[in-house]
Design a protein around this motif. Structure first.
Motif, short mmCIF file in Angstrom:
data_model
loop_
_atom_site.label_atom_id
_atom_site.label_comp_id
_atom_site.label_asym_id
_atom_site.label_seq_id
_atom_site.Cartn_x
_atom_site.Cartn_y
_atom_site.Cartn_z
N THR A 142 0.85 -1.20 0.00
CA THR A 142 0.00 0.00 0.00
C THR A 142 0.88 1.24 0.00
OG1 THR A 142 -1.73 -1.14 1.25
CG2 THR A 142 -1.81 1.26 1.22
N TYR A 143 0.71 2.05 -1.04
CA TYR A 143 1.45 3.32 -1.15
C TYR A 143 0.61 4.44 -0.53
CZ TYR A 143 4.58 1.04 -4.49
OH TYR A 143 5.49 0.20 -5.08
N PHE A 144 1.25 5.24 0.31
CA PHE A 144 0.58 6.37 0.95
C PHE A 144 0.84 7.67 0.20
CE2 PHE A 144 0.61 3.20 4.22
CZ PHE A 144 -0.55 3.42 4.95
N LYS A 145 0.00 8.63 0.46
CA LYS A 145 0.08 9.94 -0.20
C LYS A 145 1.44 10.58 0.00
CE LYS A 145 -2.38 14.39 -0.25
NZ LYS A 145 -3.50 15.14 0.38
N CYS A 146 2.05 10.33 1.16
CA CYS A 146 3.34 10.94 1.49
C CYS A 146 4.52 10.23 0.83
CB CYS A 146 3.54 10.95 3.00
SG CYS A 146 3.52 9.29 3.74
N GLY A 147 4.26 9.13 0.14
CA GLY A 147 5.35 8.36 -0.45
C GLY A 147 5.76 7.16 0.39
N GLY A 148 5.19 7.02 1.57
CA GLY A 148 5.48 5.88 2.43
C GLY A 148 4.85 4.60 1.91
N LEU A 149 5.23 3.49 2.50
CA LEU A 149 4.77 2.18 2.02
C LEU A 149 4.44 1.28 3.20
CD1 LEU A 149 4.54 0.11 -0.43
CD2 LEU A 149 6.87 -0.57 0.19
N SER A 150 3.35 0.52 3.06
CA SER A 150 3.03 -0.56 3.99
C SER A 150 3.22 -1.89 3.28
CB SER A 150 1.58 -0.45 4.48
OG SER A 150 1.19 -1.63 5.14
N VAL A 151 3.92 -2.80 3.93
CA VAL A 151 4.05 -4.17 3.45
C VAL A 151 3.18 -5.02 4.37
CG1 VAL A 151 5.60 -6.09 2.95
CG2 VAL A 151 6.40 -3.73 2.66
N GLY A 152 2.02 -5.45 3.86
CA GLY A 152 1.08 -6.22 4.66
C GLY A 152 1.10 -7.69 4.29
N LEU A 153 1.24 -8.55 5.28
CA LEU A 153 1.31 -9.98 5.05
C LEU A 153 0.12 -10.68 5.68
CD1 LEU A 153 2.96 -12.60 4.27
CD2 LEU A 153 3.93 -12.48 6.58
N SER A 154 -0.53 -11.56 4.92
CA SER A 154 -1.51 -12.49 5.48
C SER A 154 -1.01 -13.89 5.19
CB SER A 154 -2.89 -12.26 4.86
OG SER A 154 -3.83 -13.17 5.43
N TRP A 155 -0.76 -14.64 6.24
CA TRP A 155 -0.03 -15.91 6.17
C TRP A 155 -0.89 -17.00 6.81
CZ3 TRP A 155 5.06 -17.45 4.74
CH2 TRP A 155 5.58 -18.57 5.37
N ALA A 156 -1.24 -18.02 6.05
CA ALA A 156 -2.01 -19.12 6.60
C ALA A 156 -1.14 -19.87 7.62
CB ALA A 156 -2.46 -20.06 5.49
N HIS A 157 -1.63 -19.97 8.84
CA HIS A 157 -0.84 -20.54 9.93
C HIS A 157 -0.48 -22.01 9.69
CE1 HIS A 157 0.88 -20.74 13.87
NE2 HIS A 157 0.19 -19.75 14.38
N ILE A 158 -1.20 -22.64 8.80
CA ILE A 158 -0.91 -24.03 8.47
C ILE A 158 0.49 -24.18 7.89
CG2 ILE A 158 -1.82 -23.96 6.10
CD1 ILE A 158 -3.12 -26.69 6.66
N LEU A 159 1.03 -23.08 7.34
CA LEU A 159 2.37 -23.09 6.75
C LEU A 159 3.48 -23.04 7.80
CD1 LEU A 159 2.00 -20.48 3.86
CD2 LEU A 159 2.38 -22.94 3.60
N GLY A 160 3.24 -22.32 8.87
CA GLY A 160 4.29 -22.11 9.85
C GLY A 160 3.87 -21.05 10.85
N ASP A 161 4.65 -20.94 11.92
CA ASP A 161 4.31 -20.03 13.02
C ASP A 161 4.67 -18.59 12.69
OD1 ASP A 161 7.11 -19.94 13.36
OD2 ASP A 161 7.04 -21.53 14.87
N ALA A 162 4.50 -17.71 13.69
CA ALA A 162 4.75 -16.28 13.46
C ALA A 162 6.20 -16.02 13.10
CB ALA A 162 4.36 -15.49 14.72
N PHE A 163 7.13 -16.78 13.68
CA PHE A 163 8.54 -16.58 13.34
C PHE A 163 8.81 -16.97 11.90
CE2 PHE A 163 8.49 -17.16 17.96
CZ PHE A 163 9.09 -15.97 18.33
N SER A 164 8.15 -18.01 11.42
CA SER A 164 8.29 -18.38 10.01
C SER A 164 7.75 -17.28 9.10
CB SER A 164 7.54 -19.69 9.74
OG SER A 164 8.13 -20.77 10.41
N ALA A 165 6.60 -16.71 9.48
CA ALA A 165 6.00 -15.65 8.67
C ALA A 165 6.90 -14.43 8.61
CB ALA A 165 4.63 -15.27 9.25
N PHE A 166 7.42 -14.01 9.78
CA PHE A 166 8.29 -12.84 9.80
C PHE A 166 9.63 -13.14 9.14
CE2 PHE A 166 5.27 -11.19 12.84
CZ PHE A 166 5.31 -9.83 12.60
N ASN A 167 10.10 -14.37 9.24
CA ASN A 167 11.34 -14.73 8.58
C ASN A 167 11.19 -14.66 7.07
OD1 ASN A 167 14.07 -15.56 9.21
ND2 ASN A 167 13.59 -17.52 8.27
N PHE A 168 10.01 -15.02 6.59
CA PHE A 168 9.73 -14.95 5.15
C PHE A 168 9.83 -13.51 4.65
CE2 PHE A 168 6.71 -14.55 1.60
CZ PHE A 168 7.15 -15.57 0.77
#
Length: 426
Positions: A142-168
């Motif tokens: 998501t690009y913001f008006k100011c030029g900033g950026l959000s990187v949003g992740l939705s991760w199915a927990h069946i793949l791995g835990d929160a550390f796996s998601a953040f490591n990805f």
């Protein structure tokens, strides 16, 4: 001021592994912990200012995903169900989804309106009703008006835990900056937890059977569960540790914060509050940390005859630190005896405390710059609620407080906000 963001999603695309598998598609067998977590989702956002992301196009942001998916092919696969009814992942290179969005507000306006919420910046993602066409991962830029950026992740927990998601996501950012993959998100001085053997019951109480919403992999709730994130500064955390407890010097902030919130929720619920809670920690007992996504968790229950609402904080801290009873071996037996067919709630089956303290979630960098804010929550939470505790951003002198994301039935959450502000200044 409006609480709705002016968001416009312009495009959804797919990224697949850089090396095509062709007809050499394989199967990834899911273990008992994967299957327990199949109704849950990990959602996170990393917010970057305009300086960090200047001159980066969407093509630049997507490019690192291709080689990254080569190293974990099941992430870009799809769930299938065998004839016996047990789910598995077909490694067919179906890919992860990339959503592109624009917000007609600045990052500061977003934070003023939504505080730390991930809503709107993470794609609305649930598996089903047709599993063969349900991506396991969505990444939303998501690009913001100011030029900033959000990187949003939705991760199915069946793949791995929160550390796996953040490591990805961390590996994605390092690839973007042409760096080598980091070995782990875990901080090296993490103390391995000690657990009591569980001999009380052969039935696990840290999970419960779930009713699905239609044909989606999402549990039905009896009440609306709302989410809010509290930022506890390093000064406030130190004050809690030194003033309100008489515990040992090696007490973790997670234990103190969890005890504080347990006590508050117990007072809100009345009748002495929940005397059984669940604690979820990272399993590092073998001393080996894997880069490969997996659910490497320890689920423990804590039972007490004390009245949590009337206990002093140090008593609850001691319970959390020393009286955890590991349920993993019972859970494995429980799932395997059902041949992996069951639908379960883990987070919120009982009031659940999730220890994410050892994770360096600010290791995600773009052009060498850390995000100005990171937040995470869990989807599919049951009515008893969940509390996530993880490190916050560094302050001016390099100290870090804690971010605490709480999901509870709406009325309870409102009362908790008032209680924490009035009694603890949070």
């Amino acid at each position: 001021m409006s609480t709705q963001l002016n968001l416009q999603t312009s495009r959804i695309s797919t990224v697949v592994p850089a090396t095509p598998r062709g007809e050499k598609t394989g199967e990834y067998n899911l273990n008992y912990m994967d299957l327990l977590m199949k109704l849950h989702y990990i959602r996170s956002i990393h917010l970057f200012d305009s300086e960090a992301v200047k001159d980066l196009s969407i093509s630049d942001l997507k490019a690192p995903m291709f080689p990254l998916l080569d190293s974990c092919s099941h992430v870009s696969g799809r769930v299938r169900v065998s004839e016996s009814g047990r789910p598995f992942i077909k490694c067919n290179d179906a890919g992860v989804r990339i959503a592109e969005s624009r917000c007609e507000e600045t990052l500061r306006e977003w934070m003023d309106e939504k505080e730390y919420s991930v809503d709107g910046l993470v794609h609305d993602h649930v598996l089903g009703p047709d599993l063969a066409f349900s991506p396991l991962v969505f990444i939303k830029f998501t690009y913001f008006k100011c030029g900033g950026l959000s990187v949003g992740l939705s991760w199915a927990h069946i793949l791995g835990d929160a550390f796996s998601a953040f490591n990805f996501i961390t590996n994605w950012s390092h690839t973007l900056d042409a760096q080598a993959f980091p070995k782990s998100l875990h901080i090296s001085n993490f103390t391995k937890p000690k657990f009591l053997s569980n001999s009380i019951s052969d039935y696990p109480i840290s999970v419960k059977k779930a009713t699905l919403v239609d044909n989606y992999w999402l549990p039905a709730n009896d009440s609306y569960v709302a989410t809010h994130t509290f930022h506890i500064t390093s000064k406030q955390v130190h004050h809690l540790a030194t003033t309100f407890t008489s515990t040992k010097t090696n007490t973790k902030y997670f234990e103190i914060i969890s005890a504080m919130i347990w006590k508050c929720i117990a007072q809100i619920r009345g009748d002495f509050g929940p005397r059984v809670v669940t604690v979820t920690t990272s399993n590092v007992s073998n001393g080996v940390e894997s880069e490969f996504p997996k659910n490497d968790l320890v689920l423990s229950r804590i039972e007490t005859n004390l009245s949590p609402g009337e206990s002093n904080l140090s008593e609850l801290v001691t319970l959390i630190a020393e009286k955890k009873m590991n349920e993993n071996h019972i859970l494995e037996k429980f799932v395997e005896e059902s041949e992996g067919k069951g639908d379960f709630i883990v987070y919120g089956a009982k009031l659940t405390f999730v220890d994410l303290e050892e994770g360096d979630f600010y290791g995600v960098k773009i052009n060498g710059k850390k995000p100005i804010m990171v937040n995470s929550d869990i989807g599919g939470v049951g009515d008893e609620g969940v509390v996530l505790v993880y490190r916050g951003p560094e302050d001016d002198i390099g100290n870090t407080g804690r971010m605490v994301t709480v999901s509870l039935p709406g009325k309870e959450l409102d009362l908790l906000k008032c209680k924490l502000e009035k009694e603890w200044g949070i």
